[in-house]
Design a protein around this motif. Structure first.
Motif, PDB file in Angstrom:
ATOM      1  N   ARG A  31       0.929  -1.353  -0.076  1.00 24.96           N
ATOM      2  CA  ARG A  31      -0.031  -0.184  -0.141  1.00 24.96           C
ATOM      3  C   ARG A  31       0.874   1.288  -0.147  1.00 24.96           C
ATOM      4  NH1 ARG A  31      -2.960  -3.213  -1.550  1.00 24.96           N
ATOM      5  NH2 ARG A  31      -4.751  -4.036  -0.684  1.00 24.96           N
ATOM      6  N   GLU A  33       1.110   5.800   0.191  1.00 26.94           N
ATOM      7  CA  GLU A  33       0.481   7.133   0.447  1.00 26.94           C
ATOM      8  C   GLU A  33       1.473   8.223   0.146  1.00 26.94           C
ATOM      9  OE1 GLU A  33      -1.270   8.078   4.467  1.00 26.94           O
ATOM     10  OE2 GLU A  33       0.446   9.212   4.844  1.00 26.94           O
ATOM     11  N   ARG A  35       2.069  12.185   0.422  1.00 26.83           N
ATOM     12  CA  ARG A  35       1.636  13.442   1.197  1.00 26.83           C
ATOM     13  C   ARG A  35       2.365  14.650   0.547  1.00 26.83           C
ATOM     14  NH1 ARG A  35       0.674  13.575   7.579  1.00 26.83           N
ATOM     15  NH2 ARG A  35      -0.793  11.788   6.857  1.00 26.83           N
ATOM     16  N   LYS A  43      -3.430  14.362   1.509  1.00 22.77           N
ATOM     17  CA  LYS A  43      -2.753  12.962   1.462  1.00 22.77           C
ATOM     18  C   LYS A  43      -3.638  12.436   0.516  1.00 22.77           C
ATOM     19  CE  LYS A  43      -4.302  11.005   5.773  1.00 22.77           C
ATOM     20  NZ  LYS A  43      -3.687  10.333   6.894  1.00 22.77           N
ATOM     21  N   ARG A  45      -3.887   8.355  -0.861  1.00 24.74           N
ATOM     22  CA  ARG A  45      -3.514   6.853  -0.727  1.00 24.74           C
ATOM     23  C   ARG A  45      -3.932   5.997  -1.862  1.00 24.74           C
ATOM     24  NH1 ARG A  45      -4.710   4.831   5.638  1.00 24.74           N
ATOM     25  NH2 ARG A  45      -3.142   6.347   6.238  1.00 24.74           N
ATOM     26  N   SER A  47      -3.475   1.693  -3.785  1.00 24.20           N
ATOM     27  CA  SER A  47      -3.628   0.291  -3.578  1.00 24.20           C
ATOM     28  C   SER A  47      -2.571  -0.413  -4.344  1.00 24.20           C
ATOM     29  CB  SER A  47      -4.943  -0.408  -3.776  1.00 24.20           C
ATOM     30  OG  SER A  47      -5.486  -0.327  -5.005  1.00 24.20           O
TER      31      SER A  47
END
Length: 78
Positions: A31, A33, A35, A43, A45, A47
């Motif tokens: 995963r 993220e 930012r 932020k 996200r 997959s």
């Protein structure tokens, strides 16, 4: 750094973590993220890594290069 050049600079913090397989035979999954710096910025996200690449491609494509000589000098230094 000039104001115009500063607008072409974007910084992101990338976090990656591995989610272990929940059952036997299942693969673990990464995963991600992103930012935007400063930290209080939104932020995003994802997959998978392809989503991260697509997001960054769209962000970078949206930046219009500056055409004055100062901007050209800055681009040549990168």
């Amino acid at each position: 750094m000039s104001r115009e050049t500063h607008q072409l600079y974007h910084a992101y913090l990338v976090r990656c973590w591995l989610i272990p397989a929940a059952t036997v035979g299942e693969s673990p999954a990464w995963r991600f993220e992103l930012r935007q710096v400063p930290a209080e910025a939104q932020k995003h996200r994802f997959s998978d890594l392809e989503e991260v690449k697509e997001f960054m491609s769209e962000k970078l494509a949206a930046i219009t290069p500056i055409s004055n000589s100062e901007g050209d000098e800055e681009k040549n230094r990168l």
